[in-house]
Structures are given as structure tokens and as C-alpha cells.
Enzyme design. Structure first.
Site, PDB file in Angstrom:
ATOM      1  N   CYS A  46       0.836  -1.214   0.000  1.00 54.47           N
ATOM      2  CA  CYS A  46       0.000   0.000   0.000  1.00 54.47           C
ATOM      3  C   CYS A  46       0.862   1.251   0.000  1.00 54.47           C
ATOM      4  CB  CYS A  46      -0.919   0.020   1.226  1.00 54.47           C
ATOM      5  SG  CYS A  46      -2.078  -1.351   1.286  1.00 54.47           S
TER       6      CYS A  46
HETATM    7  C1  BEZ Z   1       0.688  -4.621   1.875  1.00 52.08           C
HETATM    8  O1  BEZ Z   1       0.191  -3.534   1.605  1.00 52.08           O
HETATM    9  O2  BEZ Z   1       1.880  -4.806   1.762  1.00 52.08           O
HETATM   10  C2  BEZ Z   1      -0.174  -5.762   2.318  1.00 52.08           C
HETATM   11  C3  BEZ Z   1      -1.387  -5.499   2.934  1.00 52.08           C
HETATM   12  C4  BEZ Z   1      -2.151  -6.552   3.343  1.00 52.08           C
HETATM   13  C5  BEZ Z   1      -1.710  -7.857   3.132  1.00 52.08           C
HETATM   14  C6  BEZ Z   1      -0.509  -8.092   2.479  1.00 52.08           C
HETATM   15  C7  BEZ Z   1       0.261  -7.028   2.069  1.00 52.08           C
END
Ligand code: BEZ
Length: 216
Positions: A46
Site C-alpha cells: 500500500c
Molecule cells: C501490503 O500492503 O503490503 C499488504 C497489505 C495486506 C496484506 C498483504 C500485504
């Protein structure tokens, strides 16, 4: 994909954002909007995605298109996270609002759920000025999105809308490349719509359905 989908009106929810609180339809009014969801703050994928959106913001602005993020945490967390996002992606500024959804109450209403995980996804809706969904992506949390593809798909939608859906864009199309003429348009109508001419591909079937026009 259960819930709202292409052609449906996005519910007019009152949302809390990093800028101010508003009703979604007030934000969508009179322009196109890219609405994109994130599983949570201070997560690696994200952080890269929101940074990329910040870096591409001028591209959306040039097209008169608004951005609206959503992440499943509260406003204070979003505000604390923004310096990380901007630091990780040099040149990125998070100028767009991010909706707070700490209790994950909004994402089901916007159909931004990953049905396999039964939790938040990386969903993205491109919403028209009529508040209806024109295109949706649904990615799992393990796959970051490609912002070039978001922009390319948006350019395709804008091009099709400009030509009242009488044209469509072929595989891997990019702006300035030729478009194809919709099968719903007769050759007679096509001659009027495209006075500069169009080419009909000669194919074994001889059905004449693949017509290419340069509209740039
Ligand atoms: C991420 O943004 O890296 C992420 C968020 C939720 C689960 C796995 C990765």
C-alpha cells in the site's frame, strides 16, 4: 463479484477523509474519479501504491480526473502514514483525500472486498460524472496495481465516451494510436463519423468487422 459493479451507481455515503468529510456524490460531481482501496496503513505494498498515485497525480489532474483513496484505518493513522508514503517514493505528494474505514464498514458497500480472504482487497473503480461505475479492477492484497494500466484504461474510457461509445480501443492501445469502430456502427454511419476514412482489415472470413480509424 457480488455487490455494485459496472453500470451501478456508487452509494452516496458520507465519508470521513484526510481532507474533509463529504458525501461521495458531491465529490464525484461533474468529473471522473478514480476510487481505490487499500487493506491498511503502514503496510508495504500500500505504501508503494499510494506513493505511485501521488507521483501520477498530475497526469490525472491534466485529464480533469479526481483521485480518492480509501484505507482500512482511521484518519490520524492516515495522516501519520503520509510522510512514509512520500519519503518512499521521491517526487510523490499525497494531494488526494484518503477515506478512513477503520471498522471496514465502507468497503463492503463499495464492493471492495476480496471474497477469498473475506477481507479488504486492492479494488479500484473508475466512476463517471453520473456517479456510475465505468470500470473495476479487483486485485488481492498480495498484488500491487500497475498505475500505467490505470491511466491507460482511464484514457480508453475517456476516448470511448468522447466518441459516444461508437469506437473501442484494441489490445494494448495507447493514446494517439488508432481505435476500432464499434460493430454497432454501419459502414455508412462510419463514413459520416470518420470523414478522414477508416481501414477494414481483410480477414479470411471476409466479414469486414474489424475497422480501424485514426482519431488523433
Ligand atoms: C501490503 O500492503 O503490503 C499488504 C497489505 C495486506 C496484506 C498483504 C500485504
Amino acid at each position: 463479484m457480488p455487490g455494485i459493479t459496472l453500470g451501478d451507481t456508487v452509494p452516496n455515503l458520507e465519508v470521513e477523509t484526510t481532507h474533509k468529510n463529504f458525501k461521495l456524490h458531491d465529490y464525484f460531481a461533474d468529473s471522473w474519479t478514480v476510487l481505490f482501496s487499500h487493506p491498511g496503513d503502514f503496510t508495504p505494498v500500500c505504501t508503494t501504491e499510494l506513493g505511485a498515485m501521488g507521483k501520477y497525480a498530475h497526469e490525472f489532474e491534466q485529464r480533469g480526473v479526481k483521485l480518492l483513496g480509501l484505507s482500512c484505518d482511521d484518519i490520524q493513522s492516515h495522516k501519520d502514514w503520509i510522510p512514509d508514503i512520500e519519503a518512499f517514493t521521491p517526487g510523490s505528494k499525497v494531494t488526494y483525500p484518503i477515506i478512513a474505514d477503520p471498522n471496514k464498514e465502507i468497503i463492503p458497500q463499495l464492493n471492495m472486498i476480496d471474497p477469498i480472504e473475506n477481507g479488504p482487497s486492492r479494488a479500484l473503480h473508475i466512476v463517471g460524472p453520473d456517479c456510475k461505475i465505468k470500470l473495476s479492477f479487483l486485485y488481492p492484497s498480495t498484488t500491487g496495481r500497475n498505475m500505467d494500466e490505470v491511466l491507460r484504461a482511464l484514457d480508453s474510457l475517456l476516448m470511448a465516451a468522447k466518441h459516444k461509445n461508437k469506437i473501442a480501443t484494441p489490445v494494448n492501445w495507447k493514446p494517439d494510436e488508432p481505435v476500432v469502430i464499434s460493430p454497432a456502427v454501419s459502414d455508412e454511419e462510419a463514413k459520416k463519423l470518420f470523414p478522414q476514412g477508416f481501414k477494414t482489415a481483410e480477414l479470411p472470413s471476409k466479414k469486414g468487422y474489424l475497422r480501424v480509424a485514426d482519431v488523433s
